[in-house]
Design a protein around this motif. Structure first.
Motif, PDB file in Angstrom:
ATOM      1  N   VAL A  22     -16.524  23.004  32.614  1.00 19.60           N
ATOM      2  CA  VAL A  22     -17.578  23.738  33.331  1.00 19.60           C
ATOM      3  C   VAL A  22     -17.699  25.155  32.762  1.00 19.60           C
ATOM      4  N   SER A  23     -16.541  25.820  32.561  1.00 21.18           N
ATOM      5  CA  SER A  23     -16.550  27.179  31.999  1.00 21.18           C
ATOM      6  C   SER A  23     -17.148  27.177  30.588  1.00 21.18           C
ATOM      7  N   PHE A  24     -16.726  26.177  29.798  1.00 25.68           N
ATOM      8  CA  PHE A  24     -17.229  26.073  28.430  1.00 25.68           C
ATOM      9  C   PHE A  24     -18.748  25.894  28.435  1.00 25.68           C
ATOM     10  N   ASN A  25     -19.230  25.002  29.305  1.00 30.53           N
ATOM     11  CA  ASN A  25     -20.675  24.756  29.376  1.00 30.53           C
ATOM     12  C   ASN A  25     -21.427  25.997  29.830  1.00 30.53           C
ATOM     13  N   ARG A  26     -20.874  26.724  30.795  1.00 28.03           N
ATOM     14  CA  ARG A  26     -21.495  27.950  31.279  1.00 28.03           C
ATOM     15  C   ARG A  26     -21.564  28.985  30.154  1.00 28.03           C
ATOM     16  N   GLU A  27     -20.454  29.148  29.449  1.00 27.08           N
ATOM     17  CA  GLU A  27     -20.395  30.103  28.342  1.00 27.08           C
ATOM     18  C   GLU A  27     -21.350  29.693  27.221  1.00 27.08           C
ATOM     19  N   LYS A  28     -21.401  28.387  26.946  1.00 28.69           N
ATOM     20  CA  LYS A  28     -22.297  27.866  25.912  1.00 28.69           C
ATOM     21  C   LYS A  28     -23.749  28.163  26.286  1.00 28.69           C
ATOM     22  N   GLU A  29     -24.131  27.915  27.541  1.00 31.03           N
ATOM     23  CA  GLU A  29     -25.492  28.187  27.999  1.00 31.03           C
ATOM     24  C   GLU A  29     -25.812  29.675  27.900  1.00 31.03           C
ATOM     25  N   GLN A  30     -24.834  30.524  28.268  1.00 27.02           N
ATOM     26  CA  GLN A  30     -25.052  31.972  28.189  1.00 27.02           C
ATOM     27  C   GLN A  30     -25.232  32.401  26.737  1.00 27.02           C
ATOM     28  N   LEU A  31     -24.394  31.864  25.837  1.00 27.85           N
ATOM     29  CA  LEU A  31     -24.516  32.200  24.416  1.00 27.85           C
ATOM     30  C   LEU A  31     -25.868  31.739  23.858  1.00 27.85           C
ATOM     31  N   GLU A  32     -26.303  30.544  24.257  1.00 24.69           N
ATOM     32  CA  GLU A  32     -27.608  30.050  23.813  1.00 24.69           C
ATOM     33  C   GLU A  32     -28.732  30.943  24.328  1.00 24.69           C
ATOM     34  N   ALA A  33     -28.622  31.371  25.595  1.00 18.80           N
ATOM     35  CA  ALA A  33     -29.632  32.272  26.169  1.00 18.80           C
ATOM     36  C   ALA A  33     -29.626  33.606  25.419  1.00 18.80           C
TER      37      ALA A  33
END
Length: 113
Positions: A22-33
């Protein structure tokens, strides 16, 4: 018992993995944004730079056109001056030719009398 202990460890590991995912996905989404935002800024900067460059080229073209027109005007003035000088010279020559003809006619007339 040992089995309960192992089951407990497996459950904790699964929960930790789920939490990490979940943390990885959140961080990935933030990095993509963040990346999308940076790309938008870069595109905006490039667009502005291209627009400025085109404006600069337009100004340079206008300056060159003005310079070319100034040179043409200068050449026109020189040609007009040369034509005027040529016309003055032609008028002087015509005047001299007329004077010589009249002088010759007078001479001829005096000789025949």
């Amino acid at each position: 018992s040992a089995q309960d202990e192992r089951d407990s460890v497996v459950v904790r590991l699964q929960e930790d993995m789920a939490s990490l995912l979940v943390s990885f996905n959140r961080e990935k989404e933030q990095l993509e944004a963040d990346l999308r935002e940076e790309m938008r800024k870069v595109e905006k900067t490039l667009f502005r730079a291209e627009k400025d460059h085109l404006e600069e080229l337009k100004c340079v073209r206008e300056e060159h056109e003005e310079m070319i027109e100034a040179v043409r005007d200068s050449h026109r003035i020189e040609l007009d001056d040369e034509r005027a000088e040529s016309a003055r010279s032609q008028a002087r020559l015509n005047g001299e030719i007329t004077y010589l003809k009249e002088a010759f006619d007078t001479f001829k007339k005096n000789v025949t009398e």
